[in-house]
Write an enzyme that holds these catalytic residues in place. Structure first.
Site, PDB file in Angstrom:
ATOM      1  N   GLU A  95       0.822  -1.214   0.000  1.00 37.49           N
ATOM      2  CA  GLU A  95       0.000   0.000   0.000  1.00 37.49           C
ATOM      3  C   GLU A  95       0.855   1.262   0.000  1.00 37.49           C
ATOM      4  OE1 GLU A  95      -3.468   2.102   2.769  1.00 37.49           O
ATOM      5  OE2 GLU A  95      -2.094   0.639   3.650  1.00 37.49           O
ATOM      6  N   GLU A 108     -11.549   2.561   6.296  1.00 38.85           N
ATOM      7  CA  GLU A 108     -10.462   2.806   7.250  1.00 38.85           C
ATOM      8  C   GLU A 108     -10.462   4.281   7.649  1.00 38.85           C
ATOM      9  OE1 GLU A 108      -5.916   1.238   7.757  1.00 38.85           O
ATOM     10  OE2 GLU A 108      -6.316   2.500   6.027  1.00 38.85           O
ATOM     11  N   ASP A 121      -5.514   2.783  -1.310  1.00 38.90           N
ATOM     12  CA  ASP A 121      -6.240   3.579  -0.321  1.00 38.90           C
ATOM     13  C   ASP A 121      -6.462   4.965  -0.926  1.00 38.90           C
ATOM     14  OD1 ASP A 121      -6.823   5.365   1.856  1.00 38.90           O
ATOM     15  OD2 ASP A 121      -6.111   3.818   3.239  1.00 38.90           O
ATOM     16  N   GLN A 145      -9.437   1.058  -0.074  1.00 44.12           N
ATOM     17  CA  GLN A 145      -9.817   1.630   1.208  1.00 44.12           C
ATOM     18  C   GLN A 145     -10.236   3.077   1.002  1.00 44.12           C
ATOM     19  OE1 GLN A 145      -6.226   0.715   3.507  1.00 44.12           O
ATOM     20  NE2 GLN A 145      -7.370  -0.806   4.668  1.00 44.12           N
TER      21      GLN A 145
END
Length: 261
Positions: A143, A242, A178, A206
């Protein structure tokens, strides 16, 4: 239909960790993720997960020595033995929880070490980890993380992550995209979704509001638009929530009802 997973490390803080599985299920979540489940025996986590009727879809491999502020080991030369032990622990939990994805953190770039040396170590460790994970049906994720939240983190950009996945060239190594981090570092989120989702190299998404990392309907990103793009692109994976709720978790879920509608 888009699939949302509650992040139990950030959400439902009003409950003890194991009680968050039932709390997420009560709000209609079918999947959950968390950062580090290792504070509880895997059997206890599995019991609560099954009782709630949710699936564990993601967690992180151990990050190193937490008391020293470490944020992963994968790109740190000389730490390979510790890295391999952390992967073995993560895969043990993943097997016990029937979890298909493990996020492997790169770590903070040590001062004075050439980036190419860190990159060589990172690729080698990821190749080893992905091959171990493949034997138990688990996908390893990397990530890009913004350097405002984690100064010095080794991996920050989507193009860097995809280049690493392509270089390692193992089928179960993918990118965890993300959108909160992506917006802060690069912006142009819609274009990046259109560029990267069709490649098949994105294994998990995310979301969080930007800049405060609160609910997706708080901040500068129009997630209504983003969700429309994901439907257009026929994204079928999980979307991890998240974020840190502005108040109690359940009270802030109007965005989720709208997204499902």
């Amino acid at each position: 239909m888009l699939k949302f997973a509650a992040n139990l490390s950030m959400m439902y803080q009003e409950h003890a960790f194991l009680d968050r599985y039932a709390a997420a299920a009560a709000d209609g979540y079918l999947g959950v993720e968390c950062m580090f489940p290792y504070g509880e025996p895997a059997a206890f986590v599995r019991e609560r997960m099954d009782a709630a009727g949710v699936s564990q879809v993601l967690f992180n491999a151990p990050p190193g020595v937490v008391s020293r502020g470490e944020r992963g080991l994968a790109a740190l030369p000389g730490r390979q033995a510790e890295f391999q032990a952390s992967i073995e622990q993560a895969l043990s939990y993943a097997t016990a929880l029937s979890c298909p994805n493990v996020h492997v953190m790169a770590g903070l770039a040590p001062a004075g070490v050439p980036r190419e040396a860190l990159l060589d170590c990172y690729r080698d460790n990821l190749d080893w980890a992905a091959r171990q994970a493949r034997s138990v049906g688990v996908t390893v994720l990397i990530e890009p993380i913004n350097t405002r939240d984690i100064p010095g983190y080794f991996l920050n950009r989507q193009d860097e992550a995809h280049a690493i996945v392509q270089a390692v060239n193992v089928s179960n190594l993918k990118v965890q995209m993300d959108l909160y981090h992506c917006q802060i570092v690069e912006g142009d989120v819609t274009a990046k979704l259109r560029e990267y989702l069709p490649t098949g190299r994105v294994g998990h998404l995310q979301i969080a509001g930007v800049p405060l990392r609160q609910e997706p309907d708080h901040g500068e990103l129009d997630y209504g638009w983003v969700f429309g793009v994901l439907r257009e692109l026929k994204y079928a994976g999980w979307i991890g929530c998240e974020y840190r709720p502005a108040g109690t978790t359940s009270a802030g879920l109007r965005w989720l009802a709208a997204a499902r509608g």
